[in-house]
Design a protein around this motif. Structure first.
Motif, PDB file in Angstrom:
ATOM      1  N   PRO A 142      95.493  24.487  24.681  1.00  0.00           N
ATOM      2  CA  PRO A 142      94.900  25.754  25.115  1.00  0.00           C
ATOM      3  C   PRO A 142      95.834  26.939  24.868  1.00  0.00           C
ATOM      4  O   PRO A 142      97.033  26.854  25.126  1.00  0.00           O
ATOM      5  CB  PRO A 142      94.677  25.514  26.616  1.00  0.00           C
ATOM      6  CG  PRO A 142      94.435  24.044  26.716  1.00  0.00           C
ATOM      7  CD  PRO A 142      95.359  23.433  25.708  1.00  0.00           C
ATOM      8  N   GLY A 143      95.249  28.010  24.358  1.00  0.00           N
ATOM      9  CA  GLY A 143      96.023  29.197  24.020  1.00  0.00           C
ATOM     10  C   GLY A 143      96.359  29.303  22.550  1.00  0.00           C
ATOM     11  O   GLY A 143      96.795  30.363  22.087  1.00  0.00           O
ATOM     12  N   THR A 144      96.147  28.228  21.794  1.00  0.00           N
ATOM     13  CA  THR A 144      96.425  28.267  20.360  1.00  0.00           C
ATOM     14  C   THR A 144      95.447  29.218  19.672  1.00  0.00           C
ATOM     15  O   THR A 144      94.233  29.088  19.846  1.00  0.00           O
ATOM     16  CB  THR A 144      96.287  26.867  19.731  1.00  0.00           C
ATOM     17  OG1 THR A 144      97.171  25.962  20.389  1.00  0.00           O
ATOM     18  CG2 THR A 144      96.621  26.909  18.240  1.00  0.00           C
ATOM     19  N   ALA A 192      83.157  23.110  26.657  1.00  0.00           N
ATOM     20  CA  ALA A 192      83.380  23.356  25.232  1.00  0.00           C
ATOM     21  C   ALA A 192      82.095  23.660  24.481  1.00  0.00           C
ATOM     22  O   ALA A 192      82.088  24.474  23.543  1.00  0.00           O
ATOM     23  CB  ALA A 192      84.082  22.153  24.598  1.00  0.00           C
ATOM     24  N   ILE A 193      80.998  23.036  24.886  1.00  0.00           N
ATOM     25  CA  ILE A 193      79.743  23.153  24.139  1.00  0.00           C
ATOM     26  C   ILE A 193      78.819  24.214  24.704  1.00  0.00           C
ATOM     27  O   ILE A 193      78.130  24.919  23.965  1.00  0.00           O
ATOM     28  CB  ILE A 193      79.024  21.782  24.088  1.00  0.00           C
ATOM     29  CG1 ILE A 193      79.953  20.719  23.478  1.00  0.00           C
ATOM     30  CG2 ILE A 193      77.728  21.882  23.302  1.00  0.00           C
ATOM     31  CD1 ILE A 193      80.582  21.113  22.154  1.00  0.00           C
ATOM     32  N   LEU A 194      78.799  24.374  26.020  1.00  0.00           N
ATOM     33  CA  LEU A 194      77.882  25.328  26.640  1.00  0.00           C
ATOM     34  C   LEU A 194      78.574  26.589  27.145  1.00  0.00           C
ATOM     35  O   LEU A 194      77.909  27.565  27.469  1.00  0.00           O
ATOM     36  CB  LEU A 194      77.136  24.661  27.808  1.00  0.00           C
ATOM     37  CG  LEU A 194      76.315  23.418  27.471  1.00  0.00           C
ATOM     38  CD1 LEU A 194      75.494  22.986  28.672  1.00  0.00           C
ATOM     39  CD2 LEU A 194      75.420  23.640  26.265  1.00  0.00           C
ATOM     40  N   GLY A 195      79.889  26.563  27.198  1.00  0.00           N
ATOM     41  CA  GLY A 195      80.628  27.725  27.678  1.00  0.00           C
ATOM     42  C   GLY A 195      80.962  28.692  26.560  1.00  0.00           C
ATOM     43  O   GLY A 195      80.546  28.519  25.409  1.00  0.00           O
ATOM     44  N   PRO A 196      81.731  29.747  26.880  1.00  0.00           N
ATOM     45  CA  PRO A 196      82.117  30.724  25.859  1.00  0.00           C
ATOM     46  C   PRO A 196      83.095  30.128  24.854  1.00  0.00           C
ATOM     47  O   PRO A 196      83.807  29.165  25.157  1.00  0.00           O
ATOM     48  CB  PRO A 196      82.779  31.834  26.673  1.00  0.00           C
ATOM     49  CG  PRO A 196      83.282  31.144  27.907  1.00  0.00           C
ATOM     50  CD  PRO A 196      82.272  30.077  28.211  1.00  0.00           C
ATOM     51  N   VAL A 197      83.095  30.685  23.656  1.00  0.00           N
ATOM     52  CA  VAL A 197      84.085  30.295  22.640  1.00  0.00           C
ATOM     53  C   VAL A 197      85.384  31.014  22.988  1.00  0.00           C
ATOM     54  O   VAL A 197      85.454  32.246  22.958  1.00  0.00           O
ATOM     55  CB  VAL A 197      83.602  30.675  21.228  1.00  0.00           C
ATOM     56  CG1 VAL A 197      84.686  30.363  20.197  1.00  0.00           C
ATOM     57  CG2 VAL A 197      82.317  29.945  20.901  1.00  0.00           C
ATOM     58  N   THR A 198      86.394  30.250  23.349  1.00  0.00           N
ATOM     59  CA  THR A 198      87.631  30.835  23.846  1.00  0.00           C
ATOM     60  C   THR A 198      88.818  29.960  23.489  1.00  0.00           C
ATOM     61  O   THR A 198      88.704  28.732  23.472  1.00  0.00           O
ATOM     62  CB  THR A 198      87.565  31.016  25.375  1.00  0.00           C
ATOM     63  OG1 THR A 198      88.870  31.360  25.877  1.00  0.00           O
ATOM     64  CG2 THR A 198      87.103  29.753  26.081  1.00  0.00           C
ATOM     65  N   THR A 199      89.965  30.582  23.246  1.00  0.00           N
ATOM     66  CA  THR A 199      91.180  29.823  22.963  1.00  0.00           C
ATOM     67  C   THR A 199      91.652  29.044  24.187  1.00  0.00           C
ATOM     68  O   THR A 199      92.488  28.147  24.063  1.00  0.00           O
ATOM     69  CB  THR A 199      92.302  30.741  22.474  1.00  0.00           C
ATOM     70  OG1 THR A 199      92.539  31.771  23.456  1.00  0.00           O
ATOM     71  CG2 THR A 199      91.953  31.388  21.139  1.00  0.00           C
ATOM     72  N   ASP A 200      91.127  29.383  25.376  1.00  0.00           N
ATOM     73  CA  ASP A 200      91.469  28.605  26.567  1.00  0.00           C
ATOM     74  C   ASP A 200      90.954  27.174  26.444  1.00  0.00           C
ATOM     75  O   ASP A 200      91.484  26.264  27.081  1.00  0.00           O
ATOM     76  CB  ASP A 200      90.871  29.249  27.824  1.00  0.00           C
ATOM     77  CG  ASP A 200      91.511  30.578  28.170  1.00  0.00           C
ATOM     78  OD1 ASP A 200      92.640  30.835  27.708  1.00  0.00           O
ATOM     79  OD2 ASP A 200      90.882  31.371  28.890  1.00  0.00           O
ATOM     80  N   ILE A 201      89.895  26.990  25.649  1.00  0.00           N
ATOM     81  CA  ILE A 201      89.340  25.661  25.361  1.00  0.00           C
ATOM     82  C   ILE A 201      89.198  25.569  23.844  1.00  0.00           C
ATOM     83  O   ILE A 201      88.151  25.926  23.289  1.00  0.00           O
ATOM     84  CB  ILE A 201      87.988  25.455  26.058  1.00  0.00           C
ATOM     85  CG1 ILE A 201      88.145  25.625  27.577  1.00  0.00           C
ATOM     86  CG2 ILE A 201      87.421  24.069  25.740  1.00  0.00           C
ATOM     87  CD1 ILE A 201      86.854  25.532  28.347  1.00  0.00           C
ATOM     88  N   PRO A 202      90.245  25.147  23.151  1.00  0.00           N
ATOM     89  CA  PRO A 202      90.215  25.158  21.682  1.00  0.00           C
ATOM     90  C   PRO A 202      88.986  24.490  21.071  1.00  0.00           C
ATOM     91  O   PRO A 202      88.459  24.958  20.063  1.00  0.00           O
ATOM     92  CB  PRO A 202      91.503  24.406  21.318  1.00  0.00           C
ATOM     93  CG  PRO A 202      92.430  24.703  22.457  1.00  0.00           C
ATOM     94  CD  PRO A 202      91.551  24.706  23.673  1.00  0.00           C
ATOM     95  N   ALA A 203      88.493  23.411  21.689  1.00  0.00           N
ATOM     96  CA  ALA A 203      87.338  22.698  21.126  1.00  0.00           C
ATOM     97  C   ALA A 203      86.084  23.554  21.098  1.00  0.00           C
ATOM     98  O   ALA A 203      85.153  23.269  20.335  1.00  0.00           O
ATOM     99  CB  ALA A 203      87.076  21.420  21.912  1.00  0.00           C
ATOM    100  N   SER A 204      86.036  24.610  21.901  1.00  0.00           N
ATOM    101  CA  SER A 204      84.840  25.464  21.923  1.00  0.00           C
ATOM    102  C   SER A 204      84.580  26.120  20.579  1.00  0.00           C
ATOM    103  O   SER A 204      83.451  26.529  20.295  1.00  0.00           O
ATOM    104  CB  SER A 204      84.962  26.532  23.018  1.00  0.00           C
ATOM    105  OG  SER A 204      86.012  27.452  22.730  1.00  0.00           O
TER     106      SER A 204
END
Length: 252
Positions: free
Chosen positions: A144-146, A209-221
């Motif tokens: 996370p954060g990458t 990852a799939i239903l949430g926002p696209v964010t570097t906090d969750i790289p898989a998103s």
């Protein structure tokens, strides 16, 4: 993005194995990225068993792993090289020159990162990436954060995993451990990505990852933005997104 939720873990393993085999049969010189861990061990075994029973031409297939541990012997049972070699590359008889992995020990890991990507590019780039997801949403060893624009680099290990590795092989504290991983940008440039997860412990992070926002906090998103991505889950991992998937007519 499409979603496939299998009925149980066994069906998940078989389905994932056939995704790999299908890519090999569709493109005899395919470049296929794998992942290591509890999620992938059984699917690799099934690929090897199917190949043993029904051999097909793998002479031009290239395999690699999305990441590799650094500053540890390649012979360590937990190295990605050893796991992929034992689970699938060896049983299939993949030629050594077609098993592309970065070195685990190198005086210049930056150069090793460039060489890893260069070798894949020379073969036309990755056709398929089987991509695991960590409980914190990491992909490869992109924690996370990458930044999403990151390219192949040496990341830090998850602290709990690092502590276990140090205990297992008595790594001295002065040895800096890490993980050479394809960057998020490199992963997203793969022609097809299959994000894989099984087990109830992955249900929450899959939902995020799939239903949430696209964010570097969750790289898989970031895979939400990939033009050719499948989310492949067993029933437990897919429990929190099952209703969403059914409403949209995805596979079960």
């Amino acid at each position: 993005m499409r979603i496939t939720i299998t009925k149980n873990e066994q069906e998940f393993n078989i389905t994932a194995a056939w995704r790999i085999i299908a890519q090999m049969l569709e493109k005899p010189n395919a470049v296929i990225g794998l992942s290591t861990g509890q999620t992938t061990m059984d699917m690799h075994r099934i690929v090897s068993e199917i190949y043993a029973q029904y051999p097909f031409d793998i002479s031009r297939i290239t395999l690699f792993n999305v990441d590799e541990l650094t500053n540890l012997p390649r012979e360590y049972s937990g190295s990605c090289y050893t796991m992929i070699l034992n689970q699938i590359a060896g049983p299939l008889g993949i030629p050594e020159e077609n098993f592309i992995m970065p070195l685990t020990i190198s005086p210049d890991f930056e150069a090793e990162c460039h060489l890893f990507e260069q070798r894949l590019a020379e073969r036309g780039g990755a056709d398929l990436q089987m991509l695991g997801i960590g409980s914190n949403g990491h992909i490869g060893i992109n924690q996370p954060g990458t930044p999403f624009e990151s390219e192949t680099w040496v990341s830090h290990m998850d602290p709990d995993f690092e502590a276990r590795v140090r205990r297992e092989i008595e790594v001295p504290p002065e040895t800096v451990l890490g993980g050479l991983t394809r960057g998020i940008k490199n992963i997203m440039h793969t022609s097809k990505v299959i994000l894989i997860a099984k087990g109830a412990h992955k249900a929450e992070i899959i939902e995020k990852a799939i239903l949430g926002p696209v964010t570097t906090d969750i790289p898989a998103s970031v895979v939400q933005l990939h033009p050719n991505c499948e989310i492949l889950l067993d029933a437990d991992a897919g429990a929190r997104i099952a209703d969403y998937a059914k409403e949209r007519g995805y596979n079960f």
